[in-house]
Design a protein around this motif. Structure first.
Motif, PDB file in Angstrom:
ATOM      1  N   VAL A   1       0.844  -1.230   0.128  1.00 59.85           N
ATOM      2  CA  VAL A   1      -0.073   0.047  -0.060  1.00 59.85           C
ATOM      3  C   VAL A   1       0.967   1.194  -0.068  1.00 59.85           C
ATOM      4  O   VAL A   1       0.607   2.216  -0.744  1.00 59.85           O
ATOM      5  N   LYS A   2       1.896   1.265   0.737  1.00 61.26           N
ATOM      6  CA  LYS A   2       2.768   2.283   1.052  1.00 61.26           C
ATOM      7  C   LYS A   2       3.996   2.216   0.086  1.00 61.26           C
ATOM      8  O   LYS A   2       5.114   1.923   0.335  1.00 61.26           O
ATOM      9  N   HIS A   3       3.797   1.914  -1.171  1.00 61.02           N
ATOM     10  CA  HIS A   3       4.687   1.197  -2.209  1.00 61.02           C
ATOM     11  C   HIS A   3       5.876   2.395  -2.768  1.00 61.02           C
ATOM     12  O   HIS A   3       6.573   2.033  -3.471  1.00 61.02           O
TER      13      HIS A   3
ATOM     14  N   GLU B   1       5.807   8.215  -4.806  1.00 61.46           N
ATOM     15  CA  GLU B   1       4.810   7.213  -4.320  1.00 61.46           C
ATOM     16  C   GLU B   1       4.143   6.402  -5.429  1.00 61.46           C
ATOM     17  O   GLU B   1       3.943   5.385  -5.313  1.00 61.46           O
ATOM     18  N   PHE B   2       4.116   6.845  -6.818  1.00 61.95           N
ATOM     19  CA  PHE B   2       3.566   6.373  -7.747  1.00 61.95           C
ATOM     20  C   PHE B   2       4.170   5.940  -8.977  1.00 61.95           C
ATOM     21  O   PHE B   2       3.791   5.488  -9.951  1.00 61.95           O
TER      22      PHE B   2
ATOM     23  N   GLU C   1      -6.712  11.825  -5.457  1.00 64.36           N
ATOM     24  CA  GLU C   1      -6.044  10.651  -4.901  1.00 64.36           C
ATOM     25  C   GLU C   1      -6.474  10.601  -3.276  1.00 64.36           C
ATOM     26  O   GLU C   1      -6.646   9.466  -2.975  1.00 64.36           O
TER      27      GLU C   1
ATOM     28  N   ASN D   1      -8.771   7.152  -2.176  1.00 62.81           N
ATOM     29  CA  ASN D   1      -8.154   6.396  -1.386  1.00 62.81           C
ATOM     30  C   ASN D   1      -8.217   6.690   0.140  1.00 62.81           C
ATOM     31  O   ASN D   1      -7.321   6.649   1.005  1.00 62.81           O
TER      32      ASN D   1
ATOM     33  N   ARG E   1      -5.589   3.062  -5.445  1.00 60.81           N
ATOM     34  CA  ARG E   1      -4.824   2.145  -4.525  1.00 60.81           C
ATOM     35  C   ARG E   1      -5.705   0.997  -3.977  1.00 60.81           C
ATOM     36  O   ARG E   1      -6.904   1.358  -4.057  1.00 60.81           O
TER      37      ARG E   1
END
Length: 395
Positions: free
Chosen positions: A56-58, A170-171, A217, A221, A273
């Motif tokens: 999730v926190k990729h 983050e993305f 976002e 999310n 996400r």
């Protein structure tokens, strides 16, 4: 306009995508992973909780290289533009003349420390007339990489570094790169539909797209963030402040609005996400659930579909109207207030400057058509660009 140096073209005002007051970082933090569930089997040397949290926190997986590359590209384009501008050759006076061909136009012509509007147009600034009548649609993209001056460039690039690097971490570069470019196109498109008398340059439409993407976002999310209300209020206030700057004259707020709306819709498509339950199922096969969790919540899927439809329809309709020469001001009498609100301190009149020229030997007398000011210059075989620059200073 008449004169011995030929008929100079009318001065073209540059409407820059200003970024004054823009200083934003992502205001939200992802919640800590939930406690370990009894009986959950960890995957290869990694606990299910750690794997879920990593999924999730990729953003920690991504090294930001694209955003710095965008910054470098903008700086290089500005240097090339200044070289093409070549102020000593094409103007009577220059700022910072020791820089040679890289010196700046006079402050009265360009207070941002930059090139002339002619040089910007040559490099690919957004000129609606050329897009519509000369089929130069590429200007909708190239204008994103040009800036009106040093101050304009610094404001935009500092904002891009502050916002873009965090989002790319983050993305990843693919999603943030597409978000940036498509939002910039959206900003250029809306600007072209409303502002057709001036040329336009700047990366602010793309930057506002990143802001819009951050807002959507957070919405899509919503369940995985802590301090949701505080994060939402902070982000909305920052967006409102930056959009309010656009009501000042000579700032293209339509590019800001177009970029923001495009980025807002793109955020629902690119920045979605998976929910916690699905990720935990994936990394904790021993975890018992009464029913299988879908990867995305229903509202996320609905927002994804609606946003994609609105984007496709919006861009298609906008491009068709632009290529048919539609001026949206003819269909919306109040919309011009979104880009400039007149007050006692400033006027929103940005009509292109023009001058009447009378030549007597080497003496050129220019009279500004808008304010009636007149001045005589001693010039030896001036070029059209030199007379154009003097007219801009006089008016």
């Amino acid at each position: 306009m008449a004169g011995g140096g030929g008929n100079p073209p009318p001065e073209i005002h540059v409407r820059v995508h200003s970024r004054r007051g823009f200083n934003m970082i992502h205001p939200v933090e992802i919640e800590s992973p939930p406690p370990t569930v009894a009986g959950a089997a960890p995957a290869a040397n990694e606990s299910p909780n750690a794997a879920m949290y990593r999924e999730v926190k990729h953003f920690k997986k991504w090294f930001p290289w694209l955003v710095p590359s965008f910054v470098l590209a903008n700086v290089v384009m500005f240097i090339i533009t200044m070289s093409v501008n070549n102020c000593p050759k094409n103007s009577v006076s220059c700022v910072a003349g020791f820089l040679g061909r890289f010196s700046f136009q006079p402050f009265k012509e360009n207070p941002l420390l930059g090139p002339s509007s002619t040089a910007l147009e040559k490099m690919g600034a957004l000129d609606v007339g050329k897009v519509v009548h000369k089929h130069q649609g590429w200007r909708l993209i190239t204008c994103m990489w040009l800036h009106g001056g040093v101050f304009h460039l610094l404001a935009n690039m500092l904002s891009l570094l502050v916002i873009g690097i965090r989002l790319e971490q983050e993305f990843g570069f693919v999603r943030i790169g597409l978000l940036y470019l498509i939002s910039g196109l959206g900003g250029s498109l809306l600007s072209a539909l409303f502002i057709q008398s001036n040329i336009s340059v700047g990366a602010s439409g793309a930057l506002f797209g990143l802001l819009g993407g951050m807002l959507s976002e957070l919405i899509t999310n919503w369940t995985i963030y802590a301090n949701k209300v505080a994060a939402m209020v902070t982000l909305v206030i920052i967006i409102a402040i930056n959009l309010s700057v656009g009501i000042l004259p000579h700032v293209d707020n339509f590019a800001h609005l177009g970029g923001f709306l495009s980025g807002f819709l793109l955020g629902f498509v690119f920045l979605i996400r998976p929910q916690f339950g699905w990720v935990y199922q994936r990394y904790a096969p021993g975890y018992s659930l009464t029913s299988a969790k879908p990867k995305f919540k229903t509202y996320q899927c609905i927002l994804w579909i609606l946003s994609l439809i609105l984007l496709i329809v919006g861009f298609t309709v906008g491009l068709v109207m632009l290529l048919h020469g539609v001026d949206l001001n003819d269909h919306c009498s109040w919309c011009h207030y979104l880009s400039c609100v007149p007050t006692k301190r400033w006027s929103c009149n940005t009509q292109p400057a023009s001058c009447q020229s009378v030549q007597t030997g080497n003496q050129y007398t220019l009279t500004c058509s808008s304010n009636g000011k007149s001045k005589t210059y001693s010039l030896l075989n001036p070029t059209a660009r030199q007379i154009q620059g003097l007219c801009a200073q006089l008016c």
